[in-house]
Enzyme design. Structure first.
Site: not given
Ligand code: URA
Length: 226
Positions: A92
Site C-alpha cells: 500500500d
Molecule cells: N497488507 C496490507 O494491508 N497492506 C500492505 O501493504 C501489505 C499487506
C-alpha cells in the site's frame, strides 16, 4: 543497458557510431543479439538479461511501474534506467519496507503464486490491545469478510498496550490484507512495514527510499525456496 534514453542514443549512434562485433555501425536500427560484442563511447556494453533490486519502500510512494501523475517505486531505482522493471507484488502507499524490483517475470510469478506459499513477514503497530485471542483467531484462519477467509497467519505480540506492536506472517497477498484482518478483530493498523519475503530479508542498512542490488547468494536462496 542504461547508457541513455532511446532518443539520445539514436542521435549519438547516427553521429558517432557504435562497434558491433568489430564493425562500426551508424544505423540505430541495427539488430544486435545478447551475444553481440558492443562497444559504445569506448566502453563495452555488457548485456544483462535480468536485474534484481531490494528497495526499502518509503511511505507515500505507489507500487507500480509507471504513473502519469506521480513517481512510483520503480522511479526510485535511479541507476541508469531500464524500461522493463516492475515491483513484485504491491505494498500500500503508506506501507514501508521490503520490495523486490526486477524485470524477471517468471520469478515474480512464482513468488506471488499462492501455490508456492511464500511467507511474508511484517512488523505492525496497532491501535488497541492485541490479545492472545487475536493470535488464536489469526492462527485458525480469520473470516475477514463475507467472501474472504484468510489462510492461517502467525501473529506474535511484541507489546500489548493502547498501541500494540506485532509481527505477523502471511502467505497470501490480498488487497489491504493485514489492515482488513485487524479491522475484522476491531483494530486498526497504524504503521506497517514488510521485513521479509521468503528467504529475502530487508537489509537494515537500507534507509526508506534507498535500494541495492540483490547479492548472488540472496537470489540463489530465493529461487531455492520456491
Ligand atoms: N497488507 C496490507 O494491508 N497492506 C500492505 O501493504 C501489505 C499487506
Amino acid at each position: 543497458m542504461g547508457a541513455g534514453t532511446r532518443s539520445e542514443l539514436k542521435k549519438e549512434i547516427r553521429r558517432s557510431g557504435a562497434a558491433v562485433d568489430g564493425k562500426v555501425v551508424k544505423d540505430p536500427g541495427c539488430s544486435v543479439s545478447p551475444s553481440s560484442h558492443v562497444v559504445f563511447r569506448g566502453a563495452v556494453i555488457e548485456y544483462e538479461e535480468f536485474v534484481y533490486y531490494m528497495l526499502n519502500k518509503p511511505a507515500g510512494i505507489i507500487s507500480a511501474s509507471e504513473d502519469d501523475r506521480e513517481p512510483t517505486v520503480v522511479d526510485l531505482i535511479d541507476e541508469p534506467k531500464r524500461r522493463d522493471l516492475f515491483p513484485v507484488g504491491r505494498l500500500d502507499r503508506d506501507t514501508e519496507g521490503l520490495l523486490l524490483i526486477t524485470n524477471d517475470g517468471a520469478l515474480s510469478h512464482r513468488l506471488l503464486s499462492p501455490k508456492h506459499h511464500v511467507d511474508k513477514v511484517y512488523y505492525a503497530r496497532i491501535s488497541g490491545k492485541v490479545t492472545e485471542e487475536d493470535v488464536r483467531g489469526f492462527a485458525s484462519g480469520l473470516q475477514v469478510d463475507t467472501d474472504f477467509r484468510a489462510m492461517p497467519a502467525q501473529l506474535r505480540i511484541l507489546r500489548s498496550d493502547s498501541v500494540s506492536e506485532v509481527e505477523i506472517v502471511i502467505r497470501e497477498g490480498k488487497f489491504h490484507q493485514i489492515k482488513r484482518m485487524f479491522r475484522a478483530v476491531g483494530k486498526e493498523v497504524l504503521y506497517l512495514k514488510r521485513l521479509s519475503m521468503g528467504s529475502l530479508t530487508l537489509d537494515p542498512a537500507l534507509q526508506p527510499g534507498t535500494w541495492r542490488r540483490l547479492t548472488a547468494e540472496e537470489l540463489a536462496e530465493l529461487r531455492n525456496g520456491l
